[in-house]
Scaffold this motif. Structure first.
Motif, PDB file in Angstrom:
ATOM      1  N   GLN A   1       6.741   7.084  -4.293  1.00 14.74           N
ATOM      2  CA  GLN A   1       7.084   7.323  -5.696  1.00 14.74           C
ATOM      3  C   GLN A   1       6.243   8.427  -6.324  1.00 14.74           C
ATOM      4  O   GLN A   1       6.736   9.191  -7.156  1.00 14.74           O
ATOM      5  N   THR A   2       4.983   8.525  -5.942  1.00 16.73           N
ATOM      6  CA  THR A   2       4.067   9.436  -6.634  1.00 16.73           C
ATOM      7  C   THR A   2       3.796  10.731  -5.870  1.00 16.73           C
ATOM      8  O   THR A   2       3.336  11.703  -6.465  1.00 16.73           O
ATOM      9  N   LYS A   3       4.019  10.734  -4.556  1.00 16.86           N
ATOM     10  CA  LYS A   3       3.693  11.872  -3.684  1.00 16.86           C
ATOM     11  C   LYS A   3       2.190  12.143  -3.640  1.00 16.86           C
ATOM     12  O   LYS A   3       1.748  13.267  -3.348  1.00 16.86           O
ATOM     13  N   ALA A   4       1.380  11.112  -3.921  1.00 19.14           N
ATOM     14  CA  ALA A   4      -0.074  11.257  -3.801  1.00 19.14           C
ATOM     15  C   ALA A   4      -0.441  11.613  -2.366  1.00 19.14           C
ATOM     16  O   ALA A   4       0.272  11.282  -1.411  1.00 19.14           O
ATOM     17  N   ALA A   5      -1.589  12.290  -2.217  1.00 18.67           N
ATOM     18  CA  ALA A   5      -2.024  12.720  -0.882  1.00 18.67           C
ATOM     19  C   ALA A   5      -2.346  11.527  -0.004  1.00 18.67           C
ATOM     20  O   ALA A   5      -2.035  11.511   1.187  1.00 18.67           O
ATOM     21  N   THR A   6      -2.991  10.530  -0.555  1.00 22.21           N
ATOM     22  CA  THR A   6      -3.290   9.278   0.115  1.00 22.21           C
ATOM     23  C   THR A   6      -3.598   8.258  -0.974  1.00 22.21           C
ATOM     24  O   THR A   6      -3.366   8.510  -2.162  1.00 22.21           O
ATOM     25  N   LEU A   7      -4.124   7.103  -0.572  1.00 25.51           N
ATOM     26  CA  LEU A   7      -4.426   6.065  -1.555  1.00 25.51           C
ATOM     27  C   LEU A   7      -5.642   5.297  -1.098  1.00 25.51           C
ATOM     28  O   LEU A   7      -6.105   5.429   0.039  1.00 25.51           O
ATOM     29  N   MET A   8      -6.201   4.492  -2.016  1.00 27.54           N
ATOM     30  CA  MET A   8      -7.293   3.615  -1.643  1.00 27.54           C
ATOM     31  C   MET A   8      -6.951   2.172  -2.020  1.00 27.54           C
ATOM     32  O   MET A   8      -6.430   1.897  -3.098  1.00 27.54           O
ATOM     33  N   TYR A   9      -7.225   1.275  -1.086  1.00 33.24           N
ATOM     34  CA  TYR A   9      -7.000  -0.153  -1.312  1.00 33.24           C
ATOM     35  C   TYR A   9      -8.284  -0.800  -1.825  1.00 33.24           C
ATOM     36  O   TYR A   9      -9.366  -0.562  -1.293  1.00 33.24           O
ATOM     37  N   ALA A  10      -8.149  -1.627  -2.843  1.00 32.33           N
ATOM     38  CA  ALA A  10      -9.284  -2.346  -3.413  1.00 32.33           C
ATOM     39  C   ALA A  10      -9.044  -3.849  -3.281  1.00 32.33           C
ATOM     40  O   ALA A  10      -9.424  -4.459  -2.291  1.00 32.33           O
ATOM     41  N   ARG A  11      -8.376  -4.448  -4.274  1.00 32.43           N
ATOM     42  CA  ARG A  11      -8.127  -5.890  -4.223  1.00 32.43           C
ATOM     43  C   ARG A  11      -7.316  -6.272  -2.985  1.00 32.43           C
ATOM     44  O   ARG A  11      -7.532  -7.339  -2.407  1.00 32.43           O
ATOM     45  N   GLY A  12      -6.411  -5.406  -2.552  1.00 31.69           N
ATOM     46  CA  GLY A  12      -5.641  -5.696  -1.346  1.00 31.69           C
ATOM     47  C   GLY A  12      -6.517  -5.812  -0.115  1.00 31.69           C
ATOM     48  O   GLY A  12      -6.280  -6.657   0.760  1.00 31.69           O
ATOM     49  N   ALA A  13      -7.556  -4.974  -0.024  1.00 33.76           N
ATOM     50  CA  ALA A  13      -8.469  -5.026   1.115  1.00 33.76           C
ATOM     51  C   ALA A  13      -9.375  -6.244   1.043  1.00 33.76           C
ATOM     52  O   ALA A  13      -9.744  -6.818   2.077  1.00 33.76           O
TER      53      ALA A  13
ATOM     54  N   ALA B   1      -8.548  -9.127  -0.089  1.00 33.73           N
ATOM     55  CA  ALA B   1      -7.756 -10.278   0.337  1.00 33.73           C
ATOM     56  C   ALA B   1      -7.570 -10.290   1.843  1.00 33.73           C
ATOM     57  O   ALA B   1      -7.590 -11.358   2.465  1.00 33.73           O
ATOM     58  N   ASN B   2      -7.412  -9.101   2.449  1.00 32.72           N
ATOM     59  CA  ASN B   2      -7.185  -9.037   3.891  1.00 32.72           C
ATOM     60  C   ASN B   2      -7.381  -7.606   4.391  1.00 32.72           C
ATOM     61  O   ASN B   2      -6.540  -6.743   4.148  1.00 32.72           O
ATOM     62  N   PRO B   3      -8.478  -7.345   5.110  1.00 32.25           N
ATOM     63  CA  PRO B   3      -8.728  -5.992   5.615  1.00 32.25           C
ATOM     64  C   PRO B   3      -7.666  -5.470   6.573  1.00 32.25           C
ATOM     65  O   PRO B   3      -7.622  -4.262   6.827  1.00 32.25           O
ATOM     66  N   THR B   4      -6.803  -6.336   7.097  1.00 34.22           N
ATOM     67  CA  THR B   4      -5.742  -5.848   7.982  1.00 34.22           C
ATOM     68  C   THR B   4      -4.696  -5.050   7.209  1.00 34.22           C
ATOM     69  O   THR B   4      -3.772  -4.504   7.817  1.00 34.22           O
ATOM     70  N   ILE B   5      -4.849  -4.935   5.902  1.00 32.80           N
ATOM     71  CA  ILE B   5      -3.923  -4.131   5.101  1.00 32.80           C
ATOM     72  C   ILE B   5      -3.895  -2.684   5.605  1.00 32.80           C
ATOM     73  O   ILE B   5      -2.854  -2.019   5.536  1.00 32.80           O
TER      74      ILE B   5
END
Length: 319
Positions: free
Chosen positions: A216-228, A230-234
């Protein structure tokens, strides 16, 4: 510490998480595919005054690369000193927190409080970039202090002109915290306005959320916070989805292996302060989805010693 930063849809980052993203947790996330990690938020003043906990926050090794050091302060001279000092220690990439709304940070006119004074943000940015070099400093922003769009796109554009290497945007106001919905449309507009990479943040609780945000955003990449948390396998799931592969649900035995791996990494690389209490909370978050999670979490919360933690896990998760 010279590895270049990865900016691609299949290179998810771990966000800076105060109280969580220490060396053991970063290494665990990297084993599951995190392509870049950021330290916990570090006070430039704490570094200057040699605060006892600051050295632990900066602990790293050759497996923990590439690594970004996130700093907070509001004085250009203090930030310049901190970056210079850390560069001498071998650190190469830095991030300035301009989004934290925790009162003890806000009282120092740092974090989200800096959004009240964009001119000072630019002065801090220029001071850090002068020490680290153009392209080696990023800025983690909220969209504004109390409204959603007042500092976007002007502030990211000014930071780009000053020599920022990337912008991380959590498209909520600081006043919102994590309430409401992250404004991904604002992320998309920021991406369209800048020539430097934009890292997406906000409402990325699953790998499916992450791929949808990137689309949706075409961002270069992203960072996981709360998702990580809950489970680092994200991170593994994100990479699989980016390859068109549907990830399988983590089995109880796979979860158990992850829990024991985290415990082992903490034992190997340092337990920090009050490790039993910290790991009680972390392990309890990991097991939340199990059918017997309530009883397991209750028992974990009553653990008094380090050795009790694996014993409890062994009792509840067989195999």
């Amino acid at each position: 510490m010279s590895t270049h930063l990865p900016f691609a849809p299949n290179t998810p980052w771990l966000a800076p998480l105060a109280g969580y993203s220490d060396l053991p947790f970063r290494l665990l996330c990297r084993e599951y595919g995190a392509a870049c990690c950021t330290t916990e938020m570090i006070s430039a003043k704490g570094l200057f005054y040699q605060s006892p906990g600051t050295k632990r926050l900066l602990a790293t090794n050759e497996l923990d690369q590439p690594l970004i050091v996130q700093l907070f302060a509001s004085e250009p001279s203090m930030l310049a000193w901190a970056v210079n000092t850390l560069c001498e220690q071998g650190f190469r990439y830095f991030d300035l927190n301009i989004g934290c709304s925790v009162p003890k940070v806000m009282r120092q006119h740092a974090g989200a409080a800096m959004l009240e004074d964009p001119d000072n943000i630019l002065a801090c940015a220029k001071a850090m970039i002068a020490e680290a070099g153009r392209g080696h400093v990023g800025f983690k922003l909220r969209s504004s202090l109390a409204s959603d769009t007042s500092l976007i796109p002007a502030l990211p554009l000014a930071l780009e002109d000053a020599g920022a290497g990337w912008i991380t945007l959590h498209p909520r106001s600081a006043k919102q915290g994590f309430h409401g919905t992250a404004n991904w449309d604002l992320l998309a507009k920021t991406v369209a306005n800048l020539h430097i990479p934009v890292v997406a943040s906000g409402d990325l609780l699953t790998a499916q959320d992450g791929l949808r945000c990137l689309s949706q955003t075409k961002a270069a990449t992203l960072m996981y916070a709360r998702g990580a948390l809950a489970n680092p396998t994200i991170f593994r799931d994100h990479i699989l989805l980016s390859q068109g592969i549907e990830p399988t649900q983590q089995t109880p035995l796979e979860l158990k292996a992850m829990l024991f791996r985290h415990l082992h990494l903490v034992e190997q690389y340092g337990q920090g302060t009050n490790p039993v209490a910290r790991m009680r909370g972390i392990l309890s978050a990991y097991v939340r989805g199990l059918p017997f999670a309530r009883n397991l979490r209750m028992e974990l919360c009553q653990a008094k010693t380090w050795d009790a933690l694996p014993q409890i896990l062994d009792h509840w998760i067989c195999g």
